[in-house]
Design an enzyme around this catalytic site. Structure first.
Site, PDB file in Angstrom:
ATOM      1  N   ASP A  96       0.840  -1.208   0.000  1.00 16.78           N
ATOM      2  CA  ASP A  96       0.000   0.000   0.000  1.00 16.78           C
ATOM      3  C   ASP A  96       0.871   1.253   0.000  1.00 16.78           C
ATOM      4  OD1 ASP A  96       0.883  -0.207   2.596  1.00 16.78           O
ATOM      5  OD2 ASP A  96      -1.083   0.036   3.528  1.00 16.78           O
ATOM      6  N   SER A  97       2.186   1.083   0.065  1.00 14.53           N
ATOM      7  CA  SER A  97       3.109   2.195  -0.188  1.00 14.53           C
ATOM      8  C   SER A  97       2.850   2.811  -1.558  1.00 14.53           C
ATOM      9  CB  SER A  97       4.566   1.713  -0.099  1.00 14.53           C
ATOM     10  OG  SER A  97       4.754   0.544  -0.868  1.00 14.53           O
ATOM     11  N   ASP A 133      -1.064  -6.214  -0.411  1.00 11.99           N
ATOM     12  CA  ASP A 133      -1.436  -5.608   0.866  1.00 11.99           C
ATOM     13  C   ASP A 133      -2.934  -5.384   0.943  1.00 11.99           C
ATOM     14  OD1 ASP A 133       0.581  -5.174   2.690  1.00 11.99           O
ATOM     15  OD2 ASP A 133       1.158  -3.217   1.874  1.00 11.99           O
ATOM     16  N   LYS A 175      -1.199  -9.565   2.602  1.00  8.63           N
ATOM     17  CA  LYS A 175      -0.474  -9.113   3.794  1.00  8.63           C
ATOM     18  C   LYS A 175      -1.382  -8.163   4.550  1.00  8.63           C
ATOM     19  CE  LYS A 175       3.205  -6.125   3.681  1.00  8.63           C
ATOM     20  NZ  LYS A 175       2.697  -4.981   4.477  1.00  8.63           N
ATOM     21  N   GLU A 226      -1.574  -5.736   8.409  1.00  9.46           N
ATOM     22  CA  GLU A 226      -0.801  -5.181   9.522  1.00  9.46           C
ATOM     23  C   GLU A 226      -1.470  -5.523  10.853  1.00  9.46           C
ATOM     24  OE1 GLU A 226      -0.114  -0.977   8.940  1.00  9.46           O
ATOM     25  OE2 GLU A 226       0.843  -1.312   6.995  1.00  9.46           O
ATOM     26  N   GLU A 271       9.002  -4.424  10.560  1.00  5.08           N
ATOM     27  CA  GLU A 271       9.395  -3.104  10.047  1.00  5.08           C
ATOM     28  C   GLU A 271       9.939  -2.222  11.163  1.00  5.08           C
ATOM     29  OE1 GLU A 271       6.702  -1.155   7.360  1.00  5.08           O
ATOM     30  OE2 GLU A 271       7.828   0.732   7.440  1.00  5.08           O
TER      31      GLU A 271
HETATM   32  O1  KIV Z   1       3.494  -1.115   1.638  1.00  2.00           O
HETATM   33  C1  KIV Z   1       4.653  -1.552   1.621  1.00  2.00           C
HETATM   34  O2  KIV Z   1       5.442  -1.246   0.720  1.00  2.00           O
HETATM   35  C2  KIV Z   1       5.061  -2.432   2.701  1.00  2.00           C
HETATM   36  C3  KIV Z   1       6.511  -2.766   2.800  1.00  2.00           C
HETATM   37  C4  KIV Z   1       7.229  -1.568   3.251  1.00  2.00           C
HETATM   38  C5  KIV Z   1       6.759  -3.927   3.652  1.00  2.00           C
HETATM   39  O3  KIV Z   1       4.270  -2.857   3.481  1.00  2.00           O
END
Ligand code: KIV
Length: 274
Positions: free
Chosen positions: A49-50, A88, A118, A120, A186
């Site tokens: 989600d970055s 994510d 993924k 959190e 992280e």
């Molecule tokens: O969103 C992302 O890029 C991430 C990584 C930094 C692990 O969760």
């Protein structure tokens, strides 16, 4: 290409079985061409989600939507044949209940073909992880600095200091026992990241953690020097593409204004061929 390339895409269980072996290699990707360059070189590719900050100019990951994850997920899936795809779950798509998490995880898997999602959170997400895994959704957990909780974590601080180490140890144990096949650590201080890696049976994937983790991940635009708004200490720039792109744009603008581009070799005459 100097890196060893995989021949087939691993499954979540293959990633799990890499615990303690050759470090697991992973990067984020958001587009087909970038995914194609990583295919077979990364063990897994994460549509993080970055993407919201890196490609959409958002100030944090909180504004990322399911639609964005599906669109970038499909784009990355088109570029991968030999690396596993993980996507994510965006903020607000899984925290309410295990049922909500399943509905949205199933949508991501159906729409993109990703092998895993993924999410959190540690101890408080363990029931949700177990619910998803029991229903066929492989889960990579993400603990330590969890950017979706930035407003309650009190900023982008190193995790595991100031008496929070026990909570992190418990989070790592909880996601592992709930059935996650791996866990991202992280911005966890190096000693604790190494200790957690020794303590749990699933691979730890470090970002700002420790070389002792079972694998590493970076945001691709950070390591290529394309995202330059800020640079966390844990990012190593393996290239300076942002500077190259800026120089190319400047050169193009100069040449257009000076009528040096297009030159004869870039234009067509009235005679064929050409
Ligand atoms: O969103 C992302 O890029 C991430 C990584 C930094 C692990 O969760």
């Amino acid at each position: 290409m100097s890196a060893t390339a995989r021949k087939t895409s691993p499954l979540p269980d293959d990633i799990r079985s890499m615990k303690g072996g050759t470090p697991i290699v992973s990067l984020t990707a958001y587009t087909t061409p970038m995914a194609q360059m990583m295919d077979g070189i990364c063990d897994f590719v994460l549509v993080g989600d970055s993407v919201g900050m890196v490609l959409h100019g958002l100030p944090s990951t909180l504004g990322v939507t399911m639609q964005m994850m599906q669109m970038h997920g499909r784009a990355v899936a088109r570029g991968l044949e030999r690396s596993m795809l993980v996507i994510d779950m965006p903020f607000g798509s899984y925290e309410e209940s295990p049922e909500q998490a399943f509905r949205n995880a199933a949508k991501l898997m159906r729409e993109t073909g990703c092998a895993a999602v993924k999410l959190e959170g540690g101890t408080h997400m363990a029931d949700t992880i177990a619910f998803l895994v029991a229903r066929g959704v492989p889960v990579m957990a993400h603990i330590g600095l969890t950017p979706q909780s930035i407003n309650t974590l009190g900023g982008y601080k190193v995790q595991g200091r100031d008496g929070t180490a026990d909570r992190l140890r418990a989070d790592a144990r909880a996601v592992s026992e709930a059935g996650a096949f791996s866990v991202v650590l992280e911005k966890v201080h190096a000693g604790l990241a190494g200790e957690i890696t020794q303590a749990i049976p699933i691979p730890t994937i470090g970002i700002g953690a420790s070389p002792d983790c079972d694998g590493q991940i970076l945001v691709v635009d950070d390591m290529l020097g394309l995202f330059t708004a800020f640079k966390p200490k844990f990012v190593k720039r393996f290239a300076s593409l942002g500077e190259d792109v800026q120089a190319a744009i400047n050169a193009y603008a100069d040449e257009v204004r000076a009528r040096r581009f297009p030159a004869a070799e870039h234009t067509f005459s009235d005679k064929a061929p050409g």
